[in-house]
Write a protein that holds these residues in place. Structure first.
Motif, PDB file in Angstrom:
ATOM      1  N   ASN A 157       6.769 -13.194 -18.307  1.00 51.22           N
ATOM      2  CA  ASN A 157       5.862 -12.500 -18.964  1.00 51.22           C
ATOM      3  C   ASN A 157       5.744 -10.752 -17.557  1.00 51.22           C
ATOM      4  O   ASN A 157       4.641 -11.945 -16.533  1.00 51.22           O
ATOM      5  CB  ASN A 157       5.203 -12.382 -19.744  1.00 51.22           C
ATOM      6  CG  ASN A 157       6.198 -12.867 -20.967  1.00 51.22           C
ATOM      7  OD1 ASN A 157       6.715 -12.140 -21.420  1.00 51.22           O
ATOM      8  ND2 ASN A 157       6.499 -14.532 -21.514  1.00 51.22           N
ATOM      9  N   ARG A 158       4.268 -10.731 -17.984  1.00 48.32           N
ATOM     10  CA  ARG A 158       4.123  -9.061 -17.113  1.00 48.32           C
ATOM     11  C   ARG A 158       3.107  -9.555 -17.316  1.00 48.32           C
ATOM     12  O   ARG A 158       2.831  -9.726 -18.867  1.00 48.32           O
ATOM     13  CB  ARG A 158       4.801  -7.904 -16.899  1.00 48.32           C
ATOM     14  CG  ARG A 158       5.659  -8.149 -16.639  1.00 48.32           C
ATOM     15  CD  ARG A 158       5.714  -7.008 -15.537  1.00 48.32           C
ATOM     16  NE  ARG A 158       5.102  -6.253 -14.146  1.00 48.32           N
ATOM     17  CZ  ARG A 158       4.308  -6.571 -13.497  1.00 48.32           C
ATOM     18  NH1 ARG A 158       5.275  -7.350 -12.835  1.00 48.32           N
ATOM     19  NH2 ARG A 158       3.088  -6.077 -12.902  1.00 48.32           N
ATOM     20  N   TYR A 159       0.942  -9.819 -16.159  1.00 47.43           N
ATOM     21  CA  TYR A 159       0.148  -9.775 -17.479  1.00 47.43           C
ATOM     22  C   TYR A 159      -0.557  -8.731 -17.223  1.00 47.43           C
ATOM     23  O   TYR A 159      -0.535  -8.582 -15.059  1.00 47.43           O
ATOM     24  CB  TYR A 159      -0.023 -10.909 -16.835  1.00 47.43           C
ATOM     25  CG  TYR A 159      -0.263 -11.433 -15.277  1.00 47.43           C
ATOM     26  CD1 TYR A 159      -1.653 -11.709 -15.173  1.00 47.43           C
ATOM     27  CD2 TYR A 159       0.607 -11.964 -14.777  1.00 47.43           C
ATOM     28  CE1 TYR A 159      -1.808 -11.952 -13.758  1.00 47.43           C
ATOM     29  CE2 TYR A 159       0.329 -12.290 -13.741  1.00 47.43           C
ATOM     30  CZ  TYR A 159      -0.652 -12.479 -12.625  1.00 47.43           C
ATOM     31  OH  TYR A 159      -0.968 -12.169 -11.567  1.00 47.43           O
ATOM     32  N   SER A 160      -1.720  -8.932 -17.472  1.00 47.94           N
ATOM     33  CA  SER A 160      -3.464  -7.303 -16.580  1.00 47.94           C
ATOM     34  C   SER A 160      -4.106  -7.539 -17.385  1.00 47.94           C
ATOM     35  O   SER A 160      -4.087  -7.990 -18.626  1.00 47.94           O
ATOM     36  CB  SER A 160      -1.908  -6.003 -16.598  1.00 47.94           C
ATOM     37  OG  SER A 160      -2.391  -5.617 -18.158  1.00 47.94           O
ATOM     38  N   GLY A 161      -5.146  -7.361 -16.410  1.00 42.83           N
ATOM     39  CA  GLY A 161      -6.633  -7.545 -17.490  1.00 42.83           C
ATOM     40  C   GLY A 161      -7.470  -6.950 -16.542  1.00 42.83           C
ATOM     41  O   GLY A 161      -7.319  -7.011 -15.099  1.00 42.83           O
ATOM     42  N   PRO A 162      -8.149  -6.742 -16.699  1.00 46.67           N
ATOM     43  CA  PRO A 162      -9.487  -6.588 -15.935  1.00 46.67           C
ATOM     44  C   PRO A 162     -10.582  -7.032 -15.203  1.00 46.67           C
ATOM     45  O   PRO A 162     -10.706  -8.561 -15.045  1.00 46.67           O
ATOM     46  CB  PRO A 162     -11.108  -6.043 -17.207  1.00 46.67           C
ATOM     47  CG  PRO A 162     -10.378  -6.557 -17.937  1.00 46.67           C
ATOM     48  CD  PRO A 162      -8.839  -7.526 -18.267  1.00 46.67           C
ATOM     49  N   GLN A 163     -10.842  -6.894 -14.008  1.00 44.96           N
ATOM     50  CA  GLN A 163     -11.601  -7.878 -13.348  1.00 44.96           C
ATOM     51  C   GLN A 163     -12.768  -6.568 -12.590  1.00 44.96           C
ATOM     52  O   GLN A 163     -12.343  -5.901 -12.022  1.00 44.96           O
ATOM     53  CB  GLN A 163     -11.424  -8.429 -11.746  1.00 44.96           C
ATOM     54  CG  GLN A 163      -9.982  -7.504 -11.067  1.00 44.96           C
ATOM     55  CD  GLN A 163     -10.460  -7.482  -9.501  1.00 44.96           C
ATOM     56  OE1 GLN A 163     -11.182  -8.727  -9.598  1.00 44.96           O
ATOM     57  NE2 GLN A 163     -10.116  -6.630  -8.612  1.00 44.96           N
ATOM     58  N   SER A 164     -14.627  -7.331 -12.316  1.00 47.19           N
ATOM     59  CA  SER A 164     -15.347  -6.301 -12.374  1.00 47.19           C
ATOM     60  C   SER A 164     -16.673  -6.683 -10.807  1.00 47.19           C
ATOM     61  O   SER A 164     -17.366  -6.096 -10.657  1.00 47.19           O
ATOM     62  CB  SER A 164     -16.187  -5.607 -13.389  1.00 47.19           C
ATOM     63  OG  SER A 164     -16.542  -6.470 -13.653  1.00 47.19           O
ATOM     64  N   VAL A 165     -16.195  -8.491 -11.028  1.00 47.28           N
ATOM     65  CA  VAL A 165     -17.260  -8.655  -9.956  1.00 47.28           C
ATOM     66  C   VAL A 165     -17.457  -8.894  -8.827  1.00 47.28           C
ATOM     67  O   VAL A 165     -16.436  -8.734  -8.786  1.00 47.28           O
ATOM     68  CB  VAL A 165     -17.657 -10.433 -11.173  1.00 47.28           C
ATOM     69  CG1 VAL A 165     -18.296 -10.797 -12.242  1.00 47.28           C
ATOM     70  CG2 VAL A 165     -16.262 -11.696 -10.404  1.00 47.28           C
ATOM     71  N   PRO A 166     -18.785  -8.878  -7.666  1.00 46.48           N
ATOM     72  CA  PRO A 166     -18.044  -8.350  -6.864  1.00 46.48           C
ATOM     73  C   PRO A 166     -18.043  -9.881  -5.897  1.00 46.48           C
ATOM     74  O   PRO A 166     -17.734 -11.222  -5.520  1.00 46.48           O
ATOM     75  CB  PRO A 166     -18.787  -8.567  -6.071  1.00 46.48           C
ATOM     76  CG  PRO A 166     -20.165  -9.056  -6.719  1.00 46.48           C
ATOM     77  CD  PRO A 166     -19.538  -9.068  -8.641  1.00 46.48           C
ATOM     78  N   TYR A 167     -17.079  -9.453  -4.616  1.00 45.15           N
ATOM     79  CA  TYR A 167     -16.058 -10.629  -3.588  1.00 45.15           C
ATOM     80  C   TYR A 167     -17.136 -11.385  -2.982  1.00 45.15           C
ATOM     81  O   TYR A 167     -18.205 -10.868  -2.663  1.00 45.15           O
ATOM     82  CB  TYR A 167     -15.378  -9.714  -2.852  1.00 45.15           C
ATOM     83  CG  TYR A 167     -14.856 -11.110  -2.232  1.00 45.15           C
ATOM     84  CD1 TYR A 167     -13.553 -11.268  -3.029  1.00 45.15           C
ATOM     85  CD2 TYR A 167     -15.363 -11.076  -0.605  1.00 45.15           C
ATOM     86  CE1 TYR A 167     -12.779 -12.594  -1.088  1.00 45.15           C
ATOM     87  CE2 TYR A 167     -14.564 -11.934   0.433  1.00 45.15           C
ATOM     88  CZ  TYR A 167     -13.546 -13.037   0.219  1.00 45.15           C
ATOM     89  OH  TYR A 167     -12.874 -12.851   0.902  1.00 45.15           O
TER      90      TYR A 167
END
Length: 130
Positions: free
Chosen positions: A61-71
């Motif tokens: 399946n395809r998936y997606s989601g948010p990510q926001s923490v700094p590298y």
């Protein structure tokens, strides 16, 4: 002091526009090569082209989601996943579970390693442009 106000505002605006997440350092599409020390299922990708988002193809399946923490930190929000059945659903559940448990990203050239405190790793290779 009044003359500095426009410069300070511009600096803050530019800083807000810069992508400090793993996407800003490793933007592109990555192909999974190793999952927790074993060869990865075929066709698994991680797309880091969009700021603040991840997406990709799991074994089924395809998936997606948010990510926001700094590298170099890596943390994703809840994933949206399509619901197609296939023979590799067990591998897909393992991959998505590991992906959600990752907390650190390391980029070295064409290799991206996601890891967690338990010592698990997901190793990706940069996907060549087609």
């Amino acid at each position: 002091m009044i003359r500095l106000a426009p410069l300070i505002a511009l600096s803050l605006l530019l800083a807000a526009c810069q992508d400090e997440t793993v996407s800003g350092y490793a933007g592109g599409i990555w192909r999974l090569t190793e999952m927790a020390g074993v060869p990865a299922p075929a066709g698994v990708t991680l797309d880091l082209t969009e700021q603040g988002q991840i997406s990709g193809q799991a074994p089924c399946n395809r998936y997606s989601g948010p990510q926001s923490v700094p590298y170099p930190w890596f943390e994703i929000g809840p994933l949206a996943v399509t619901r197609r059945a296939c023979a590799a659903l067990d591998a897909e559940h393992r991959y998505l579970s590991l992906l959600q448990s990752m907390s650190l990203a390391e980029v070295a050239g064409d290799v991206l390693i996601l890891s967690n405190e338990a010592g698990d790793e997901l190793v990706f290779a940069r996907q060549a442009d087609e």
